[in-house]
Design an enzyme around this catalytic site. Structure first.
Site, mmCIF file in Angstrom:
data_model
loop_
_atom_site.group_PDB
_atom_site.id
_atom_site.type_symbol
_atom_site.label_atom_id
_atom_site.label_comp_id
_atom_site.label_asym_id
_atom_site.label_seq_id
_atom_site.Cartn_x
_atom_site.Cartn_y
_atom_site.Cartn_z
ATOM 1 N N PRO A 108 5.874 4.779 15.498
ATOM 2 C CA PRO A 108 5.217 4.896 16.803
ATOM 3 C C PRO A 108 6.191 5.109 17.953
ATOM 4 C CG PRO A 108 5.300 2.609 16.124
ATOM 5 C CD PRO A 108 5.755 3.424 14.943
ATOM 6 N N TYR A 130 12.088 2.164 -0.525
ATOM 7 C CA TYR A 130 12.935 1.562 0.493
ATOM 8 C C TYR A 130 14.107 0.806 -0.135
ATOM 9 C CZ TYR A 130 8.998 2.465 3.677
ATOM 10 O OH TYR A 130 8.008 3.053 4.408
#
Length: 305
Positions: free
Chosen positions: A190, A35
């Site tokens: 999600p 990241y």
């Protein structure tokens, strides 16, 4: 639930977001060496240092695979597992992570070498548990079989993408893995990169991912338009449940009995506050009773192709 450290936020923002989560009962924070080329770990590490939380009160994870641009900075070889983990721990300013993930399968490295490498890290105390991310069921089974044969510790968790649009791996492919390997899931994305929040139904907000030049064409694809129609059809269900579309999406993932925790990403405190209200919806979607099964059947009748 779990909070994914925003790769672009500064230490002050990270502290604010993490504190909001921690005060609400969230104690699991996820990261990865990839990241922002390690900057996300630097930000989280500094934030944790300044927050001064007791280390044993939180569960911290990171993921190893893409650690650099050199030939030895990528993959799951014993060399990169050890060197990459040490570099991550230095950036995170901690002696260990609670869970260490193999961020992707590595076709260039025998799974046995990876299993042995992860167990070396366990033995050294650099991590307490290890897991996989986006591995196939057969790869997970092979890793568990190797660990059993060699009397080593197997992976105990998998981190796959899981949302109303991405279901096959979690709901079908892994069906043979849950019981045989005792694997739990920490699922990511999600809300399908924000689509399930409903914020893209009227175009891309200026501060959103799809407003960036690299993603502008995404909204013109047939798949995006079809999925947007599904989101629109989910809105009445969310209204009846008394929740937002985002809360519905999070609760739907978390109500799957194989999902141990849902990783949510947030860049604003208001997003954290809204997302955490999904906890109130999870019991309504539980399969334990007829009411929960009714809601899940309604939702699946909308999202199934």
């Amino acid at each position: 639930m779990c909070l994914l450290s925003s790769q672009l936020c500064c230490v002050l923002q990270a502290k604010e977001l993490m504190s909001k989560c921690y005060d609400a009962g969230v104690n699991f924070f996820d990261n990865a060496e990839e990241y922002e080329d390690g900057k996300a770990e630097l930000v989280m590490g500094q934030a944790l240092k300044e927050l001064g939380w007791k280390r044993s009160d939180i569960v911290l994870s990171t993921k190893i695979f893409w650690g650099g641009h050199g030939v030895n900075g990528i993959g799951l070889s014993r060399k990169h597992l050890i060197e990459g983990t040490k570099a991550s721990l230095k950036r995170l300013q901690t002696d260990y992570v609670d869970v260490l993930f193999c961020h992707r399968p590595d076709p260039s490295t025998p799974i046995e070498e990876t299993v042995r490498g992860m167990n070396y890290l366990l033995d050294k105390g650099y991590t307490f548990y290890w897991g996989t991310s986006e591995w196939s069921a057969s790869q997970i089974m092979e890793a568990c079989g190797i660990a059993k044969r060699l009397h080593l510790v197997p992976p105990i968790v998998e981190q796959p993408e899981y949302n109303m649009f991405t279901r096959k791996r979690v709901e079908e492919e892994y069906s043979s893995v849950y019981e045989s390997c005792g694997i739990g899931l920490t699922t990511y994305s999600p809300l399908a990169c924000g689509l399930l929040t409903g914020k893209y139904l009227q175009g891309a907000p200026q501060d959103s991912r799809l407003a960036l030049d690299d993603f502008k064409d995404t909204m013109q694809t047939t798949e995006f338009r079809q999925r947007a129609q599904v989101v629109e059809r989910l809105r009445p269900i969310a209204d009846e449940l008394g929740c937002s579309l985002a809360q519905l999406g999070l609760a739907w993932c978390a109500s799957n009995p194989h999902v141990s925790t849902v990783i949510m990403g947030a860049s604003k405190v208001s997003q954290v506050e809204d997302n955490l209200k999904a906890l109130e919806i999870i019991p309504k979607l539980s399969d334990d009773g007829e009411e929960g099964r009714k809601w899940r059947r309604r939702i699946e009748s909308v999202i199934e192709p």
